[in-house]
Design an enzyme around this catalytic site. Sequence first.
Site, short mmCIF file in Angstrom:
data_model
loop_
_atom_site.label_atom_id
_atom_site.label_comp_id
_atom_site.label_asym_id
_atom_site.label_seq_id
_atom_site.Cartn_x
_atom_site.Cartn_y
_atom_site.Cartn_z
N GLU A 13 37.62 -3.92 -15.59
CA GLU A 13 36.28 -4.00 -15.03
C GLU A 13 35.72 -2.59 -14.87
OE1 GLU A 13 35.53 -5.74 -11.14
OE2 GLU A 13 33.38 -5.82 -11.58
N GLU A 30 36.17 3.06 -11.69
CA GLU A 30 35.09 3.42 -10.76
C GLU A 30 35.05 4.93 -10.57
OE1 GLU A 30 32.54 3.41 -8.78
OE2 GLU A 30 32.12 1.30 -9.08
N ASN A 75 35.09 8.32 -15.36
CA ASN A 75 33.89 7.89 -16.08
C ASN A 75 34.26 6.83 -17.12
OD1 ASN A 75 31.29 7.96 -17.20
ND2 ASN A 75 31.87 9.62 -18.59
N ASP A 103 24.55 -0.05 -12.67
CA ASP A 103 23.34 0.55 -12.08
C ASP A 103 22.16 0.32 -13.02
OD1 ASP A 103 24.64 1.60 -9.78
OD2 ASP A 103 25.51 3.17 -11.02
N LYS A 127 13.65 2.72 -13.10
CA LYS A 127 12.44 3.51 -13.37
C LYS A 127 12.46 3.92 -14.84
CE LYS A 127 11.79 5.36 -8.78
NZ LYS A 127 12.22 6.42 -7.88
N ASP A 163 21.05 -8.31 -12.56
CA ASP A 163 19.91 -8.95 -11.90
C ASP A 163 18.60 -8.29 -12.33
OD1 ASP A 163 20.57 -6.58 -10.63
OD2 ASP A 163 19.90 -7.25 -8.66
#
Length: 221
Positions: free
Chosen positions: A50, A75, A102, A125, A129, A161
């Site tokens: 993951e 992570e 990373n 993430d 924008k 989402d």
Amino acid sequence: MTDGQERAWTDLAPRYVLHAPRDEAATSVRPGAAIDPREVWGRDAALIVEVGSGQGHAIIHAASSRPDDDFLAVEVFTAGLARTMLDAEKAAVRNLRLVEANAPEVLEHLLPPGSVDELWIFFPDPWHKNKHNKRRLVTPEFAAIAARAVTDGGVLRLATDWEQYARQMREVLDAAPEFARAFEGEWSERFAGRVLTAFERKGTRAGREIRDLAYIRRVRE
Ligand SMILES: C[S@@+](CC[C@H](N)C(=O)[O-])C[C@H]1O[C@@H](n2cnc3c(N)ncnc32)[C@H](O)[C@@H]1O
């Protein structure tokens, strides 16, 4: 980090955290630093990775309910990794390892080619924008790196989402020659093994729809 999280790093990291030989940056992975999964987990089993595991809710649940498979959480968020270790210890999870690095470098340098049976990317993430879109993880370059790590017939699962990012993921992966869609219709069914995380709850509460995608790694020529 809280005192408890600091303690997790001291007491639990030796059990759970994989050492990644670094390149220049603190979360980098040095080229040529590949692990042998059989040595790390001490057996020959399916490997589920993951990327961006956050607090670890999805992977701890999966690792506890699938004891015959091995799991790796990737992570860069130190406090999230500490939380994951504390919860893993509470649940007596032994088939999980964590790496603070990373993700693209983990897939490219730490994991041997074709070593991953399932690759999960849940709520990366969104960088919503316009001027930040280029920081998104799922790009054509990333698809090629993921394709290197995933085994023939292995699965890439994603969820987000952010509608625009979901469309970007689908466009990128539809165009990647190494992957084939594993769903019919617009989007995939919700992956049954994906538990509700804080990020999903936040998105739903804000009225955003969750979209899942799944792709199969085509057989290498
Ligand atoms: C929005 S959070 C979602 C966390 C989790 N998947 C969930 O659903 O709760 C995205 C996570 O990806 C991690 N992340 C972002 N870029 C990363 C990278 N290049 N390598 C590893 N982790 C990364 C962040 O630190 C963050 O914890």
